[in-house]
Write an enzyme that holds these catalytic residues in place. Structure first.
Site, PDB file in Angstrom:
ATOM      1  N   THR C  48      55.367   0.950 -25.014  1.00 53.39           N
ATOM      2  CA  THR C  48      54.628   0.265 -23.943  1.00 53.39           C
ATOM      3  C   THR C  48      54.505   1.097 -22.986  1.00 53.39           C
ATOM      4  OG1 THR C  48      54.757  -1.745 -22.385  1.00 53.39           O
ATOM      5  CG2 THR C  48      56.932  -0.493 -22.938  1.00 53.39           C
ATOM      6  N   GLU C  49      53.251   1.241 -22.559  1.00 55.00           N
ATOM      7  CA  GLU C  49      52.646   2.111 -21.700  1.00 55.00           C
ATOM      8  C   GLU C  49      53.491   2.641 -20.564  1.00 55.00           C
ATOM      9  OE1 GLU C  49      51.045  -0.380 -23.077  1.00 55.00           O
ATOM     10  OE2 GLU C  49      49.042  -0.459 -22.371  1.00 55.00           O
ATOM     11  N   ASN C  50      54.132   1.650 -20.008  1.00 50.22           N
ATOM     12  CA  ASN C  50      54.959   1.890 -18.802  1.00 50.22           C
ATOM     13  C   ASN C  50      56.333   2.593 -18.955  1.00 50.22           C
ATOM     14  OD1 ASN C  50      55.378  -0.660 -19.824  1.00 50.22           O
ATOM     15  ND2 ASN C  50      56.662  -1.016 -17.981  1.00 50.22           N
TER      16      ASN C  50
END
Lengths: 214, 236, 214, 236
Positions: C48-50
């Site tokens: 997940t990008e975060n």
């Protein structure tokens, strides 16, 4: 006969100019001695290029940690509050202007702050630069500690460096056995003379015009 | 199930071909994957381009790989060592090439390769002979040089602890170039002091996430370069 | 009347094409459902990008960790072997080509693999791109899951995208309610038809030439 | 002795002037320094340029700062939120500027500022309207766009644990942009859930070394954006 400062005294004099709380990178040789002369009431945090802030003094031989070295490949210790990181983060601290002071040895410094301390440029010599070019371009204040002249009496403070540069116009202050010298827009200027040293002696051993104190 | 474990250093490095570009982690005597390097000496791949900050010490590890005439070119920041004559002698004899890269630029070029950044600008080397052939450019009134990413076919890495997914931790300054090289090679091969089960490494404590690691081999009692040198050892 | 695949079936069909051990990033919407249909014997690691690898399913409401969210700002869990990292490291994984598969929703895909899924380009609309442009340029394989047509029956597989592009020539395979479609050098090609769907129906609902299976 | 501690959020942000560029950590509802932002609302600095991935949620934190008309320009990747109308309304009324930056480019530009890299090349936005005014260049046969570093005067950061030297750890995905912004601001101001003695954080576990931190204030029971929103709260 002149007396001047010995290696320890040069290092101690340089340490006086580093503000409390500074992040400091010390080059190999005389600069390393700065850590022995931190003025009373001040604290410096030492950075080493190979990935550590909070470098402490060398350990006793039987207390060495083989995975805890400095950039000079010597075994060191970690002070409380130290941090480890990888090489890209380490040089981000350098290149990004986060290190306050770097103290380096040198072969030559010129009147406009050029430093030459990585190569004699001699044919056949094996070039080796390490982190020197990163440090001189990235650290906020570049201090140099050096003998005022070479072993054969040649000036190391010169009009123009004859050796290949490490970086142009980066040095702010020089600590020699004879004097503290600033690099100013007007060229070299003596800030302070070592005990028993005259301005004339400094001037005669400097390879460029140099201004007296004051 | 994902399991990147290899049973031996020999099997982990078996497919490194002649002419490969190989990153090798470590700085000075710490963080060097000596067992993987010695396996590469046994394996015999030639004409390698090797990327490491230095050129090895004594007659073990990287110095031994160079001494065994397997390296065509070194890319490093500091090819001199008080403890080794191997590289200098070959270099002076014109038998090995050298690309000299400042240490911070070397680290950033490797990171750039891992991060998909083909080039970046840095002040390092501006005004020096090392910038002579480089493109320069002004930003905010200051001159910078452009530097390209630096990729490799393989990376040989040493870590302290790995799990079967390839999550890694390192010990103190043995971290150095190792996490960066994990990112920048097509195939990253790791020797770990300890191989643990998935979930045994705190997710907050992972330095290299497993996505950057392809092969893991446990070397539970790794030799240390300084000890080998003190004992006067050489390899093979 | 056609039957075709529903949302779950589209996601399940896409999951079939993801190899064991893949690092996978799932977009918001139907793509998220892929995680429910991992084929027997395979394991995917979700990015997940975060700042996380090893994202697990949503927690029970009373087991939420307020500091554990995904890029869609939903609460998630961590599987054993997860790792946390900052945004620059996270997008290094994306931009550096380390993520194997990204499954995205879309507004339009063109016959040469252009994708438009971030903006209608309508005047007055507030542009918002998030990580979409990073994902489509960085991830090795870009899969799209989408209804074959819009709610009003307009084709979403088109000759040229009329909406602003997220990235040109990046999509490799498309999963719709009617078919699995590859983007090939010769344009769209049907790989597989959904149950009860004819090639002619797919062709009639596609806004560009499309080749039959085989 | 080095001690970066401030006694209150108000004193820690007191000198942020009108017109300052301020990075604010956090992503979605996690990792946002709500107490520092609310102190900035109390303090009243205007014409700010704010850098954050989003534009806030509900009517607290960043959304409240924007709603209080203190922000002249937002630099972010995703200015829409299902939970807030504050930014969209001001934007449509022409009362706030927007610089839209893809999320990965935003992160890398901030990191570049911290790392002394004035520009770099990335494939992100190539072939899109967001690359229209950007310089492009080929490397290895592929097109990339050049992106500049992104600096700030101040960074407002939330962390889990800090020591008095400024070494920081974060909790799970609350890490996000926070460590990068610490590197990229002239003055980095951190609110920490726990302030511990020097040496109480394992040096291997430090995410942001103290060199990147200027001021620390302990906020031992920080509010969470999602909770405030669920409670229907607004600020001031």
């Amino acid at each position: 006969m002149s007396t001047g400062w010995n290696r320890e005294e040069m290092a101690a004099r340089a340490a006086q100019d580093i503000p409390d709380g500074s992040y400091v990178n010390l080059g190999i040789g005389i600069p390393e001695l700065v850590a022995k002369f931190v003025p009373e009431g001040r604290e410096f945090i030492y950075h080493t290029e190979n990935g550590m802030l909070g470098m402490g003094p060398p350990p006793a031989e039987d207390e060495r940690d083989l995975d805890l070295m400095n950039a000079g490949k010597k075994y060191v210790t970690a002070v409380p509050g130290a941090a480890y990181f990888h090489h890209a983060d380490s040089f981000s601290m350098i290149r990004g202007g986060h290190i306050d002071v770097c103290v380096l040895g040198t072969m030559q410094v010129s009147a406009n702050g050029d430093i030459a301390n990585w190569s004699t440029g001699a044919p056949g010599a094996i070039p080796a630069v390490g982190g020197a070019m990163d440090l001189v371009q990235g650290v906020k204040h570049i201090f140099v500690i050096t003998q005022h002249t070479t072993k054969t009496g040649e000036p190391k403070l010169v009009e123009h460096c004859s050796y290949p540069l490490t970086g142009p116009g980066v040095v702010s202050r020089i600590y020699t056995d004879l004097a503290v010298v600033d690099v100013t827009p007007a060229g070299f200027r003596v800030v302070e003379l070592a005990p028993g040293i005259t301005f004339e002696e400094v001037e005669s051993k400097t390879g460029a015009p140099i201004l007296p104190p004051g | 199930m994902i399991d990147k474990e290899y049973s031996s250093v020999a099997s982990a490095i078996a497919d490194i071909p002649d002419g490969a570009t190989v990153m090798i982690g470590g700085f000075g005597a710490s963080g060097n994957p000596i067992e993987l390097i010695h396996a590469l000496i046994d394996q015999g791949a030639k004409d390698l381009t090797v990327i490491n900050n230095n050129t090895g010490n004594g007659e073990v590890g990287l110095a031994a790989l160079i001494g065994n005439h397997q390296v065509r070119k070194m890319i490093c920041s500091f090819p001199r060592s008080s403890q080794s004559r191997v590289f200098p002698e070959l270099y002076k004899a014109g038998k090995i090439e050298l690309e000299l890269v400042p240490q911070g630029t070397l680290a950033e070029r490797i990171r750039a390769a891992g991060a998909g950044i083909p080039a970046f600008f840095t002040p390092t080397t501006v005004g020096t002979i090392l910038a002579e052939d480089k493109e320069t450019r002004q930003f905010d009134g200051r001159t910078f040089v452009m530097e390209p990413w630096l990729k490799a076919d393989f990376a040989l890495i040493k870590c302290e602890t790995a799990d079967r997914l390839g999550n890694l931790t390192f010990n103190k300054t043995a971290r150095n170039f190792n996490p960066l090289m994990c990112m920048a090679a097509t195939t990253t091969i790791v020797q770990t002091g300890k191989l643990v089960a998935r979930g045994d490494i705190d997710p907050e404590r992972v330095i290299t996430p497993g996505i950057f690691v392809n092969r893991i081999v446990e070397v539970s009692d790794p030799v240390h370069e300084d000890i080998l040198i003190a004992e006067g050892r050489s390899y093979p």
